[in-house]
Write an enzyme that holds these catalytic residues in place. Structure first.
Site, PDB file in Angstrom:
ATOM      1  N   GLU A 231       0.889  -1.169   0.000  1.00 54.45           N
ATOM      2  CA  GLU A 231       0.000   0.000   0.000  1.00 54.45           C
ATOM      3  C   GLU A 231       0.921   1.211   0.000  1.00 54.45           C
ATOM      4  OE1 GLU A 231      -3.120  -0.255  -0.353  1.00 54.45           O
ATOM      5  OE2 GLU A 231      -3.440  -2.352   0.144  1.00 54.45           O
ATOM      6  N   CYS A 265      -2.329   9.394   2.012  1.00 52.63           N
ATOM      7  CA  CYS A 265      -1.921   8.672   0.809  1.00 52.63           C
ATOM      8  C   CYS A 265      -2.910   8.909  -0.324  1.00 52.63           C
ATOM      9  CB  CYS A 265      -1.778   7.190   1.100  1.00 52.63           C
ATOM     10  SG  CYS A 265      -3.234   6.479   1.859  1.00 52.63           S
TER      11      CYS A 265
HETATM   12  P1  NAD Z   1       8.366   5.026   4.523  1.00 54.91           P
HETATM   13  O1  NAD Z   1       8.403   4.245   3.261  1.00 54.91           O
HETATM   14  O2  NAD Z   1       9.465   5.953   4.813  1.00 54.91           O
HETATM   15  O3  NAD Z   1       8.284   4.045   5.786  1.00 54.91           O
HETATM   16  C1  NAD Z   1       7.229   3.126   5.947  1.00 54.91           C
HETATM   17  C2  NAD Z   1       7.652   2.066   6.942  1.00 54.91           C
HETATM   18  O4  NAD Z   1       8.690   1.270   6.372  1.00 54.91           O
HETATM   19  C3  NAD Z   1       8.213   2.613   8.254  1.00 54.91           C
HETATM   20  O5  NAD Z   1       7.716   1.842   9.318  1.00 54.91           O
HETATM   21  C4  NAD Z   1       9.720   2.407   8.089  1.00 54.91           C
HETATM   22  O6  NAD Z   1      10.408   2.266   9.296  1.00 54.91           O
HETATM   23  C5  NAD Z   1       9.750   1.117   7.296  1.00 54.91           C
HETATM   24  N1  NAD Z   1      10.978   0.855   6.549  1.00 54.91           N
HETATM   25  C6  NAD Z   1      11.910   1.735   6.102  1.00 54.91           C
HETATM   26  N2  NAD Z   1      12.890   1.084   5.432  1.00 54.91           N
HETATM   27  C7  NAD Z   1      12.564  -0.223   5.456  1.00 54.91           C
HETATM   28  C8  NAD Z   1      13.177  -1.402   4.916  1.00 54.91           C
HETATM   29  N3  NAD Z   1      14.300  -1.358   4.216  1.00 54.91           N
HETATM   30  N4  NAD Z   1      12.551  -2.598   5.114  1.00 54.91           N
HETATM   31  C9  NAD Z   1      11.390  -2.658   5.799  1.00 54.91           C
HETATM   32  N5  NAD Z   1      10.777  -1.579   6.333  1.00 54.91           N
HETATM   33  C10 NAD Z   1      11.364  -0.378   6.158  1.00 54.91           C
HETATM   34  O7  NAD Z   1       6.952   5.773   4.524  1.00 54.91           O
HETATM   35  P2  NAD Z   1       6.396   6.799   5.599  1.00 54.91           P
HETATM   36  O8  NAD Z   1       7.078   8.107   5.400  1.00 54.91           O
HETATM   37  O9  NAD Z   1       6.381   6.183   6.941  1.00 54.91           O
HETATM   38  O10 NAD Z   1       4.877   6.925   5.157  1.00 54.91           O
HETATM   39  C11 NAD Z   1       4.431   7.823   4.188  1.00 54.91           C
HETATM   40  C12 NAD Z   1       4.179   7.076   2.900  1.00 54.91           C
HETATM   41  O11 NAD Z   1       3.199   6.065   3.125  1.00 54.91           O
HETATM   42  C13 NAD Z   1       3.590   7.977   1.832  1.00 54.91           C
HETATM   43  O12 NAD Z   1       4.147   7.661   0.592  1.00 54.91           O
HETATM   44  C14 NAD Z   1       2.111   7.603   1.864  1.00 54.91           C
HETATM   45  O13 NAD Z   1       1.425   7.882   0.683  1.00 54.91           O
HETATM   46  C15 NAD Z   1       2.186   6.137   2.141  1.00 54.91           C
HETATM   47  N6  NAD Z   1       0.923   5.639   2.682  1.00 54.91           N
HETATM   48  C16 NAD Z   1       0.173   4.776   1.915  1.00 54.91           C
HETATM   49  C17 NAD Z   1      -1.039   4.317   2.385  1.00 54.91           C
HETATM   50  C18 NAD Z   1      -1.886   3.358   1.586  1.00 54.91           C
HETATM   51  O14 NAD Z   1      -2.745   2.734   2.165  1.00 54.91           O
HETATM   52  N7  NAD Z   1      -1.677   3.226   0.283  1.00 54.91           N
HETATM   53  C19 NAD Z   1      -1.499   4.724   3.636  1.00 54.91           C
HETATM   54  C20 NAD Z   1      -0.725   5.596   4.377  1.00 54.91           C
HETATM   55  C21 NAD Z   1       0.498   6.041   3.890  1.00 54.91           C
END
Ligand code: NAD
Length: 489
Positions: A231, A265
């Site tokens: 997502e 998002c």
């Molecule tokens: P991010 O990608 O920076 O981090 C998301 C999660 O991934 C965090 O918990 C982070 O610690 C973890 N992470 C980071 N590196 C990783 C790795 N190598 N392996 C596994 N996990 C890792 O995103 P963010 O800044 O926390 O969230 C914002 C983003 O999320 C935006 O792009 C937003 O659009 C998206 N989002 C999507 C939805 C949806 O349902 N489609 C909902 C909410 C947010």
């Protein structure tokens, strides 16, 4: 073991300190989850439903407390935090009450070739699901995976965002109060902890976050062929047709674009307005947006940028849009006063600019004129993202046909985010917005493996699945085959 400190994004004050889970801790937690998962799967569906509903009651009874943790860690106003809890609870309730109906064993037609068989289909849990969450809706978003994964009979190891660890801990503590087994556990940490979850022997990963991290997660999942739901982000468009209720469309664009400081998002980032009504629409949006105020107090419409790094992304997108010929109808780079960003409305922004191609994730709206709805559909679909979209029109047939043609996982007609409160609808994206679905019956099936079982009741009248099949049986089968399929339809 290192420590993860969560801070209030407005004041910088420490909200809490948590021990960060390293690889060894994650492995231990997953091992515990595996045995808890076996216990969970062996419960009767009714017992699982009741445990989930008890967890729900904890969320409802503790909603003010939970909202306070969300507010402390994200900075969003209490109303926004409560709204997110209310929506999450609605989905949890749906998942708990519908899991058995959707996933239980059922008979399917065996078909003419297998008339002697009884064909059974059921959906069985994967085992342990690793859920990795973002910070922007730290309850609603991960619960979209957690509730459905648990309801489908899995154990869950949840890695909340490093910006909202307290929220993750709150959810796991609430679970521990209602269930004797650690069917839901939390592991706290940054991306390294997330990576350890993905690289552990979890049976499935549900990732919510940015498309870039999703690519890394997917590459890691490839090693063990771990199934994955992604997502990811969005660049959602709202289309305004000439016959739209302009006041309603402007209100929706402002709420969809600025709500939660644009950190949604499926928030509105692009607006395509049919030229005939463009001036009137832009005036309405600008007027409404200028009345919206961010702040740290509870009467503010939205809070700060939760993640400091995102402020520079917003600045880059706005500067790039203006440098490429765009015009600021409201605000501009001066509106960026960390940690707050005041509403920004841009128009005439080049389609190839960052503000139109990349996720801005800030309280900005780009309002561009288009010739007609056709052009709006083409531009909407030109994005690498495809999470959701909206169209405002009074023509029902146009609304529905546009919805079908938009390359997105969801479309709202005459509203924004209309799907968010409908638990029976699946949610998920296309392209860089990800794949797989949470919510609804599809969400329950996403966290399960379909299992096919046949039960032979008697010998087949014509049995070719043997080495000593008679030539007569083969001839009869061929004759029937040609009669059945040889007529061209
Ligand atoms: P991010 O990608 O920076 O981090 C998301 C999660 O991934 C965090 O918990 C982070 O610690 C973890 N992470 C980071 N590196 C990783 C790795 N190598 N392996 C596994 N996990 C890792 O995103 P963010 O800044 O926390 O969230 C914002 C983003 O999320 C935006 O792009 C937003 O659009 C998206 N989002 C999507 C939805 C949806 O349902 N489609 C909902 C909410 C947010």
């Amino acid at each position: 073991m290192s420590t993860l400190v969560s801070r209030n994004p407005v004041t910088g004050e420490v909200v809490a300190e948590h021990a960060a889970a390293d690889e060894a801790t994650v492995r231990e937690v997953v091992t515990r989850a595996r045995s808890a998962g076996l216990w969970w799967t062996s419960r009767r569906p009714r017992e699982r439903r009741d445990a989930l509903l008890r967890w729900k009651s904890e969320l409802v009874a503790g909603s003010a407390d939970l909202a306070a943790v969300i507010r402390a860690e994200t900075g969003k106003p209490t109303t926004g935090a409560l709204l997110e809890v209310m929506l999450a609870v609605e989905h949890l309730d749906w998942a708990a009450r519908n899991a058995h109906k959707v996933l239980r064993r059922r008979k399917v037609a065996a078909g003419v070739l297998a008339m002697n068989q009884r064909a059974l289909l059921e959906y069985v849990p994967f085992g342990v699901v690793g859920v990795i969450g973002p910070w922007n809706y730290p309850v609603y978003t991960p619960l979209g995976s957690i509730s459905y994964a648990l309801a489908a009979g899995n154990a869950v190891v949840f890695k909340p965002s490093e910006y909202t660890p307290g929220v993750g801990q709150w959810l796991a503590d609430a679970w521990a109060r209602v269930c004797p087994e650690p069917v839901l556990q939390v592991v706290i940490g940054d991306g390294r902890t997330g990576q350890a979850v993905v690289e552990s022997d979890v049976d499935m990963v549900a990732f919510t976050g940015s498309a870039d991290t999703a690519r890394r997660v997917m590459a890691a999942c490839a090693t063990r062929l771990t199934p994955l739901v992604v997502e990811a982000g969005g660049k959602d468009a709202l289309i305004v047709a000439a016959d739209a209720d302009l006041d309603a469309a402007a209100g929706a664009a402002v709420f969809g674009g600025l709500g939660n400081a644009g950190q949604t998002c499926a928030g509105v980032e692009r607006v395509y307005v049919v030229a005939d009504v463009y001036d009137r629409f832009l005036a309405a949006v600008t007027e409404k947006a200028s009345a919206v105020r961010p702040g740290a107090d509870d009467s503010a419409a939205y809070g700060p940028m939760t993640m400091p790094g995102q402020i520079e992304v917003v600045r880059r997108h706005v500067s790039d849009a203006l440098a490429g010929g765009g015009v600021a109808a409201l605000g501009g780079t001066d509106s960026i006063r960390a940690p707050f960003v005041e509403p920004i409305v841009l128009t005439g922004v080049a389609e190839d600019s960052r503000a139109m191609r990349e996720e801005t994730f800030g309280p900005t709206l780009v309002v561009n004129p288009v010739r007609d709805v056709e052009e709006a559909i083409r531009l909407t679909n030109a994005s690498p993202y495809g999470l959701a979209a909206a169209i405002f029109t009074r023509d029902k047939a146009r609304g529905l046909s546009t919805a079908r043609r938009l390359r997105t996982g969801a479309v709202s007609v005459n509203s924004v985010l209309g799907f968010a409160a409908v638990p029976a609808l699946p949610f998920g994206g296309v392209g860089d917005s990800g794949f797989g679905r949470v919510h609804g019956a599809d969400g329950l099936r996403e966290f399960s493996r379909p299992k096919a079982v046949t039960w032979q009741r008697c010998r087949a009248p014509i049995d070719l699945m043997r080495f000593d099949a008679s030539p007569r049986a083969v001839r009869t089968a061929l004759r029937l085959f040609r009669m059945r399929h040889g007529r061209g339809h």
